[in-house]
Design a protein around this motif. Structure first.
Motif, short mmCIF file in Angstrom:
data_model
loop_
_atom_site.label_atom_id
_atom_site.label_comp_id
_atom_site.label_asym_id
_atom_site.label_seq_id
_atom_site.Cartn_x
_atom_site.Cartn_y
_atom_site.Cartn_z
N GLN A 22 0.84 -1.21 0.00
CA GLN A 22 0.00 0.00 0.00
C GLN A 22 0.88 1.26 0.00
N MET A 23 1.97 1.19 0.75
CA MET A 23 2.88 2.34 0.85
C MET A 23 3.54 2.63 -0.51
N MET A 24 3.88 1.57 -1.23
CA MET A 24 4.51 1.76 -2.54
C MET A 24 3.53 2.48 -3.49
N PRO A 68 4.90 -12.15 -1.67
CA PRO A 68 5.24 -11.27 -2.80
C PRO A 68 6.23 -10.21 -2.35
N LEU A 69 7.17 -9.88 -3.20
CA LEU A 69 8.08 -8.76 -2.90
C LEU A 69 7.38 -7.46 -3.30
N PRO A 70 7.55 -6.39 -2.55
CA PRO A 70 6.96 -5.12 -3.00
C PRO A 70 7.63 -4.69 -4.32
N PRO A 71 6.89 -4.01 -5.19
CA PRO A 71 7.53 -3.55 -6.43
C PRO A 71 8.53 -2.44 -6.11
N VAL A 72 9.47 -2.22 -7.03
CA VAL A 72 10.38 -1.08 -6.88
C VAL A 72 9.87 0.02 -7.79
N LEU A 73 9.86 1.23 -7.24
CA LEU A 73 9.35 2.35 -8.02
C LEU A 73 10.50 3.02 -8.79
N VAL A 102 10.66 3.34 1.63
CA VAL A 102 9.47 3.73 2.38
C VAL A 102 8.97 2.60 3.27
N ASP A 103 9.78 1.55 3.43
CA ASP A 103 9.46 0.54 4.44
C ASP A 103 10.13 0.96 5.74
N VAL A 104 9.67 0.38 6.84
CA VAL A 104 10.20 0.76 8.15
C VAL A 104 10.54 -0.48 8.99
N GLN A 105 11.25 -0.22 10.07
CA GLN A 105 11.52 -1.26 11.07
C GLN A 105 10.26 -1.46 11.90
N PRO A 106 10.11 -2.62 12.55
CA PRO A 106 8.94 -2.84 13.41
C PRO A 106 8.86 -1.80 14.53
N ALA A 107 7.62 -1.46 14.94
CA ALA A 107 7.43 -0.56 16.11
C ALA A 107 6.06 -0.80 16.71
N LYS A 108 6.04 -0.89 18.03
CA LYS A 108 4.77 -1.02 18.76
C LYS A 108 4.80 -0.03 19.92
N LYS A 109 3.67 0.53 20.25
CA LYS A 109 3.61 1.46 21.38
C LYS A 109 4.19 0.78 22.64
N GLU A 110 3.85 -0.50 22.82
CA GLU A 110 4.29 -1.25 24.02
C GLU A 110 5.81 -1.41 24.09
N ASP A 111 6.51 -1.18 22.97
CA ASP A 111 7.98 -1.27 23.03
C ASP A 111 8.57 -0.17 23.91
N GLY A 112 7.74 0.80 24.26
CA GLY A 112 8.24 1.89 25.10
C GLY A 112 8.16 3.25 24.41
N TRP A 113 7.34 3.34 23.37
CA TRP A 113 7.14 4.64 22.72
C TRP A 113 6.28 5.52 23.62
#
Ligand SMILES: NCC(=O)N[C@@H](Cc1c[nH]cn1)C(=O)O
Ligand code: ZN
Ligand code: ZN
Length: 493
Positions: A49-51, A82-87, A106-117
């Motif tokens: 979706q981000m791509m 599936p691999l995301p397409p490259v733009l 435009v991909d990111v590392q994992p993050a959860k509020k519970e991780d301490g954000w």
């Protein structure tokens, strides 16, 4: 163009950027809301979706956009995703202009509020001039800053002084799978007219002083799997009579690095390029505040006491980090179980002249040697799912001159010339495939917290970064024209 009209133009551009800060921040808010985590398989749809979002954004600027399908990949557990397409995007084709290619992800590392954000990682939140959210600095903010710069030229109806190409991917945090093959395939087409390559996917060395980056480490990632029986066991019923896989694994992991940070794998330092005296001197002149860096890390003490030693160990020497253990119980509370199969994960950052296949052999031999001494009946499996080579550039290239001038214009000071301890696999790939000069032009500050809780980019850096990229277009175009006029005059004479 006279220097007074070029500075009037620059002023007009900077004023537009200042006046449109809220629009640019709104754009970032929309992007940060997408949990485009490429590391966790169940979030692949969000990356896709981000791509599409990035492609739509570029299309509104008049960029011709091609989302190239890379097919699929198989995970260690057999799952196929599936691999995301490259733009691949292209804006302008004027033969008088240099062609600059920008790479971002435009991909990111994992993050959860519970991780301490302190805030929801997927809702951009501004506190005290900082824009918090996963991907704010790595790498959605900088990608958008380039797009904002292009938008400014369009909005002001000023012709872009360069032809601009975009390569935007969605698998960087998972090792840029499939990208190298695409670069090879596009070498004679999309990349054939590229003159310069720019990446803005790293940080300054300090919280305030801008930097230009000419090198980064590679990375060799390892899985070490120890398997006992076919199921987890009660530790009261079976503890004390079996070889526990997790004990084997901990012994293996413990054999990798000593308490001074030195890697214990025989031969691992053998091919590391020797340090030249001029190089050591270069490090002396870099401004680097150890105390500020220690505060950014949130630790009490570093392994080394001097600036030079720290920079050498971040940029010039390999380092080994242990990232986690799959299969071990990690939830709160105590589960009195003996896990049947555990997988340790670690990586070794690579520096020039290390060879990934040699490193792999050294790691496997070392772990097999340690394991055999334990006389364990368990099954050991070592694999290297990911390997990226280090990158080092020639700072005498015109590209560095243009970037340095643009930094001086926007931030009012010369940048530090730095290397980076982290890995952007594509930097080396670009240099090898296109044989063109690559620069990393970061806008994130050292305290931005990439991959960590409370990742941010400051409003100041995001907006001044947008100005920096606009100024860079003007500088590279000027220097490139001068170079070509000079070489043309020489040919005529
Ligand atoms: N901002 C660049 C970055 O964080 N890159 C990752 C890439 C990587 C290396 N090994 C696995 N992924 C990094 O950790 O350096
Ligand atoms: Zn990144
Ligand atoms: Zn990253």
């Amino acid at each position: 163009m006279s220097s007074s009209s070029s500075s009037a133009l620059q002023m007009e551009i900077f004023q537009y950027i200042d006046a449109h800060q809220s629009d640019f921040i709104k754009g970032l808010k929309e992007w940060l809301a997408v949990e485009s985590d490429s590391v966790q398989p169940h979030l692949r749809r969000e990356v896709m979706q981000m791509m599409v979002l990035a492609a739509d954004r570029l299309a509104t600027l008049g960029t011709s956009v091609n989302l190239v399908n890379l097919g699929s990949h198989q995970l260690p557990d057999g799952q196929v995703l599936p691999l995301p397409p490259v733009l691949l995007g292209e804006l302008g084709k004027d033969p008088q202009n240099p062609t600059v290619c920008f790479y971002g992800h435009v991909d990111v590392q994992p993050a959860k509020k519970e991780d301490g954000w302190d805030t929801d990682p997927y809702i951009l939140t501004e506190i005290n001039g900082n824009l918090y959210g996963r991907g704010a600095t790595d790498n959605k903010g900088p990608v958008l800053a380039w797009i904002n710069a292009v938008e400014t030229f369009r909005a002001l109806k000023i012709a872009m002084p360069v032809n601009f190409k975009f390569v935007i991917e969605g698998m960087e945090e998972a090792g840029s799978l499939g990208l190298e093959k695409l670069l090879e395939e596009e070498k004679q087409s999309f990349f054939s007219d590229v003159d310069y390559i720019v990446i803005s996917d790293n940080l300054w060395l300090s919280n305030k002083k801008p930097a230009l980056t000419y090198g980064s480490r590679g990375n060799a990632c390892f899985f070490v799997e120890v398997e006992g029986g076919s199921k987890d066991l009660h530790s009261g019923t079976f503890g004390g009579i079996i070889h526990e896989p997790l004990l084997d694994l901990i012994a293996l992991l413990d054999s990798l690095v000593d308490s001074t940070g030195r890697i214990q794998i025989p031969g691992i330092y053998d091919s590391v390029a020797a340090l030249r005296e001029e190089e050591r001197k270069l490090y002396e002149s870099i401004e680097f505040d150890l105390e500020e860096h220690r505060n950014n890390c949130g630790v009490k003490k570093f392994l080394y006491g001097s600036k030079e030693e720290i920079l050498l160990h971040l940029w010039r020497y390999p380092s080994l980090s242990i990232h986690g253990i799959e299969g071990a119980f990690h939830e709160p509370g105590i589960k009195t179980v003996i896990p049947a199969k555990v997988i340790g994960k670690f990586s070794i950052r690579q520096v020039p002249n290390m060879d990934l296949s040699v490193v792999k052999k050294q790691v496997v031999e070392h772990l097999e040697g340690v394991f055999s001494k334990r006389n364990s009946p368990n099954k050991l499996k070592v694999s290297m799912p990911l390997g990226a080579k280090p990158w080092l550039a020639d700072v005498d290239d015109l590209l560095y001159k243009a970037a340095r001038r643009a930094i001086k214009t926007v931030f009012g000071e010369d940048p530090d010339f730095i290397r980076d301890g982290s890995t952007i696999p594509v930097a080396r790939m670009f240099q090898t495939v296109t044989q063109k000069s690559v620069v990393m032009l970061p806008i994130g500050a050292a305290d931005d917290g990439e991959h960590s809780q409370n990742e941010k980019i400051s409003r100041h850096n995001y907006i001044e970064g947008t100005k920096l990229f606009a100024a860079f277009f003007l500088e590279i175009s000027k220097l490139h024209q001068n170079l070509h006029e000079t070489s043309h005059t020489k040919t005529i004479n």
